[in-house]
Write a protein that holds these residues in place. Structure first.
Motif, PDB file in Angstrom:
ATOM      1  N   ALA A   1       0.846  -1.192   0.000  1.00 26.27           N
ATOM      2  CA  ALA A   1       0.000   0.000   0.000  1.00 26.27           C
ATOM      3  C   ALA A   1       0.881   1.240   0.000  1.00 26.27           C
ATOM      4  CB  ALA A   1      -0.912   0.018   1.230  1.00 26.27           C
ATOM      5  N   THR A   2       0.314   2.359  -0.465  1.00 27.78           N
ATOM      6  CA  THR A   2       1.004   3.649  -0.442  1.00 27.78           C
ATOM      7  C   THR A   2       0.127   4.647   0.298  1.00 27.78           C
ATOM      8  OG1 THR A   2       1.957   3.121  -2.596  1.00 27.78           O
ATOM      9  CG2 THR A   2       2.105   5.423  -1.879  1.00 27.78           C
ATOM     10  N   LYS A   3       0.719   5.388   1.223  1.00 27.71           N
ATOM     11  CA  LYS A   3      -0.015   6.389   2.009  1.00 27.71           C
ATOM     12  C   LYS A   3       0.651   7.737   1.796  1.00 27.71           C
ATOM     13  CE  LYS A   3      -2.319   3.048   3.708  1.00 27.71           C
ATOM     14  NZ  LYS A   3      -3.693   2.882   3.245  1.00 27.71           N
ATOM     15  N   MET A   4      -0.138   8.725   1.345  1.00 24.40           N
ATOM     16  CA  MET A   4       0.463  10.025   1.015  1.00 24.40           C
ATOM     17  C   MET A   4      -0.182  11.170   1.776  1.00 24.40           C
ATOM     18  SD  MET A   4       0.914   9.586  -3.095  1.00 24.40           S
ATOM     19  CE  MET A   4       2.450  10.483  -3.239  1.00 24.40           C
ATOM     20  N   THR A   5       0.623  12.190   2.020  1.00 25.75           N
ATOM     21  CA  THR A   5       0.103  13.399   2.652  1.00 25.75           C
ATOM     22  C   THR A   5       0.872  14.607   2.132  1.00 25.75           C
ATOM     23  OG1 THR A   5      -0.515  14.377   4.777  1.00 25.75           O
ATOM     24  CG2 THR A   5       1.631  13.303   4.684  1.00 25.75           C
ATOM     25  N   GLY A   6       0.220  15.751   2.192  1.00 25.77           N
ATOM     26  CA  GLY A   6       0.864  16.984   1.729  1.00 25.77           C
ATOM     27  C   GLY A   6       1.062  17.950   2.890  1.00 25.77           C
ATOM     28  N   LEU A   7       2.107  18.758   2.798  1.00 27.55           N
ATOM     29  CA  LEU A   7       2.410  19.755   3.829  1.00 27.55           C
ATOM     30  C   LEU A   7       2.673  21.093   3.133  1.00 27.55           C
ATOM     31  CD1 LEU A   7       5.194  17.752   5.705  1.00 27.55           C
ATOM     32  CD2 LEU A   7       2.893  18.121   6.590  1.00 27.55           C
ATOM     33  N   HIS A   8       2.598  22.190   3.901  1.00 27.94           N
ATOM     34  CA  HIS A   8       3.038  23.458   3.317  1.00 27.94           C
ATOM     35  C   HIS A   8       4.560  23.465   3.250  1.00 27.94           C
ATOM     36  CE1 HIS A   8      -1.103  24.516   4.001  1.00 27.94           C
ATOM     37  NE2 HIS A   8      -0.915  25.516   3.159  1.00 27.94           N
ATOM     38  N   ARG A   9       5.056  24.153   2.253  1.00 24.70           N
ATOM     39  CA  ARG A   9       6.500  24.200   2.044  1.00 24.70           C
ATOM     40  C   ARG A   9       6.939  25.646   1.861  1.00 24.70           C
ATOM     41  NH1 ARG A   9       7.457  25.332  -3.279  1.00 24.70           N
ATOM     42  NH2 ARG A   9       5.714  25.021  -4.693  1.00 24.70           N
ATOM     43  N   LEU A  10       8.231  25.882   1.930  1.00 29.70           N
ATOM     44  CA  LEU A  10       8.773  27.188   1.602  1.00 29.70           C
ATOM     45  C   LEU A  10       8.779  27.336   0.079  1.00 29.70           C
ATOM     46  CD1 LEU A  10      11.884  27.395   3.954  1.00 29.70           C
ATOM     47  CD2 LEU A  10       9.736  28.639   4.176  1.00 29.70           C
ATOM     48  N   PRO A  11       8.671  28.577  -0.402  1.00 32.81           N
ATOM     49  CA  PRO A  11       8.737  28.748  -1.868  1.00 32.81           C
ATOM     50  C   PRO A  11       9.977  28.092  -2.478  1.00 32.81           C
ATOM     51  CG  PRO A  11       8.070  30.805  -0.837  1.00 32.81           C
ATOM     52  CD  PRO A  11       8.423  29.875   0.292  1.00 32.81           C
ATOM     53  N   ALA A  12      11.106  28.127  -1.746  1.00 36.23           N
ATOM     54  CA  ALA A  12      12.354  27.618  -2.315  1.00 36.23           C
ATOM     55  C   ALA A  12      12.471  26.094  -2.259  1.00 36.23           C
ATOM     56  CB  ALA A  12      13.538  28.251  -1.582  1.00 36.23           C
ATOM     57  N   SER A  13      11.695  25.434  -1.392  1.00 35.98           N
ATOM     58  CA  SER A  13      11.908  24.002  -1.144  1.00 35.98           C
ATOM     59  C   SER A  13      10.744  23.160  -1.636  1.00 35.98           C
ATOM     60  CB  SER A  13      12.064  23.743   0.360  1.00 35.98           C
ATOM     61  OG  SER A  13      13.135  24.472   0.872  1.00 35.98           O
ATOM     62  N   PHE A  14      11.078  21.979  -2.139  1.00 33.84           N
ATOM     63  CA  PHE A  14      10.034  21.014  -2.514  1.00 33.84           C
ATOM     64  C   PHE A  14      10.577  19.631  -2.198  1.00 33.84           C
ATOM     65  CE2 PHE A  14       6.103  20.602  -5.231  1.00 33.84           C
ATOM     66  CZ  PHE A  14       5.971  19.225  -5.111  1.00 33.84           C
TER      67      PHE A  14
END
Lengths: 290, 208
Positions: free
Chosen positions: A251-264
């Protein structure tokens, strides 16, 4: 405040010596779909036989009982200092009872503390105050083999042709699975966090592993990518233990977070098939083990 | 199913091919990160002076490793206080961490079988051809099941490395594993690695 040391020992025992039903079921499905008589099917058969034996004898499913990671959600008024003391006492006792291996090694002197206690990050304990009157303790035992194959990517990644979007995320996650081969005790479960800083990103990639095996991301885009990544990872043909086969990822579990404009950042935490995580709920006098 | 008994002869090793399931019986020694680093630095490259009980341990393990088996394993052991040791959980650990050391350890001690999980690389495969030896893959995480094949803990060396890293001398009966690297240059791991890389390249070239 109530002393929960005994209940915490029981939580650790269940976590180390028995798999949650949802994980066990996924492994059974995987065994059924591998070719009859293949090395992959035989490996999954051994895995399930071992789980059964461990449950019956209360012995660790895997000798690498990992870093114990606790997430404690508590109502107002609980002392996190006392809870920390109780968790640490439970870890020492669970180690005495051979539910856990003494795993805390001082990185500078190379000395194993012998009782599974290290600095404040060993065991790792996160506290959060919540509404209501239930105390919820989640614990995860994550071994070193699978921890070692985790990976963090900074996008864009020109080598993989991965840009700062979900198409890029897909590429780096598949790359991480291919690089891991069978080393992380495939078939694994992927925890993927997109964004954050390096620290918060890895933290979130582990937290997302607490989701049930059939639980999808609430974000429909991520939910679709989860399914696609599991299917494509399985096309790589690495298979259980890296023997080749249809099941590389369960299985794959994903989540998103806020990031800095410069970082991904894209952080991939690889969990081995022995996905040991459990929950305990304390409701008044009642203690429930999920 | 092929039966292997330690010490293992050259003919028995050359008879093994990638994919063969085997059952091991006899005496083997657990050794992982600290033990491999210690063996290489103290006795093979001699970049570190022998001290403490180093030479005594060397004398003791030499005959066991000659024709013998090294198991990459950090077990859960009961009876630590009473020294009535019993293996409770004893699955394999990831072998690739020993890749910088393993080939030289095999040549130095004439080790015929290395048991672990995840496979090893080109240096170890070359040593398998020369010694000759094999890499045997046990099922990662099958710790309770494998512990049941450990009939006796004969002793322990380098206990000060810590329980997981110590060198445990154990007697096993019908320990199950599969040959994934043989003495003829065959490696299941190299094969799966190459095949999965081709598939990855194909997937990455496709549009989302």
């Amino acid at each position: 405040m109530r002393d929960l040391t005994e209940q915490l020992i029981e939580l650790v025992r269940r976590t180390s010596t028995d798999l949650s039903p949802d994980v066990q079921q996924t492994l059974e499905q995987a065994r059924a779909q591998e070719d009859a008589g293949s090395a992959a099917q035989s490996a999954l058969g051994t895995i399930l036989e071992n789980v059964e034996l461990s449950r019956r004898n209360s012995t660790p499913i895997c000798q690498d009982t990992g870093t114990p990671i606790f997430y404690v959600q508590h109502p107002a008024g609980w002392s996190t200092r006392k809870l920390r003391e109780q968790i640490r006492a439970a870890i020492v006792e669970a180690t005495q009872k051979s539910y856990l291996r003494p795993n805390a090694v001082d990185a500078i002197t190379d000395k194993n503390s012998g009782n599974n206690l290290g600095d404040n990050a060993f065991p790792t304990i996160h506290f959060e105050e919540i509404e209501g009157d239930e105390l919820i303790v989640d614990v995860m035992l994550k071994g070193g083999g699978c921890e070692n194959v985790g990976a963090q990517y900074s996008l864009p990644n020109s080598q993989l042709g991965a840009g700062r979007d979900l198409a890029g995320v897909r590429k780096v996650v598949l790359d991480a699975v291919q690089k891991a081969q069978g080393q992380g005790c495939a078939p694994g479960i992927l925890g993927v966090a997109i964004g954050g800083d390096r620290g918060s990103s890895f933290y979130a990639s582990k937290e997302v592993l607490f989701r049930k095996m059939d639980e999808k991301s609430p974000d429909p885009q991520l939910a679709a990518l989860e399914d696609r990544l599991t299917a494509e990872a399985n096309q790589l043909g690495i298979g259980p233990m890296g023997f080749g086969g249809k099941t590389t990822v369960l299985a794959t579990k994903m989540t998103g977070l806020h990031r800095l404009p410069a970082s991904f950042f894209v952080s991939v935490s690889y969990m081995c098939w022995a996905h040991r995580r459990r929950r305990m709920i304390v409701r008044g006098e009642e203690v429930i083990y999920e | 199913m092929k039966q292997l008994t330690m010490p293992i002869g050259d003919d028995a090793i050359r008879d093994l091919k990638v994919g063969d399931p085997v059952l091991l019986s006899g005496v083997m020694i657990t050794a992982r990160d600290a033990a491999h680093k210690w063996m290489i630095e103290t006795f093979v490259k001699k970049t570190r002076e022998a001290r403490g009980d180093d030479l005594d341990v060397y004398e003791a393990i030499q005959p066991l490793l000659n024709g013998g088996a090294i198991y990459h394993c950090g077990p859960v052991v009961a009876g630590l206080d009473s020294k009535q040791y019993k293996f409770v959980a004893a699955g394999p650990t990831t072998s690739i961490r020993e890749e910088p050391y393993q080939g030289d350890v095999m040549r130095h001690f004439k080790v015929k079988a290395v048991i672990g999980k995840g496979g090893m690389g080109a240096k170890t495969l070359a040593a398998c051809g020369e010694v000759p030896g094999v890499y045997l893959h046990a099922i990662g995480g099958a710790a309770s099941l494998i512990a049941q094949t450990v009939s006796k803990v004969v002793g322990v060396y380098k206990y000060d490395f810590g329980v997981p890293e110590a060198m445990w001398v154990i007697e096993v009966k019908d320990f199950p594993a599969v040959v994934t690297m043989d003495s003829h240059g065959g490696s299941l791991h190299a094969e799966i690695e190459a095949r999965s890389k081709r598939e990855l390249d194909r997937l990455l070239a496709a549009m989302l």
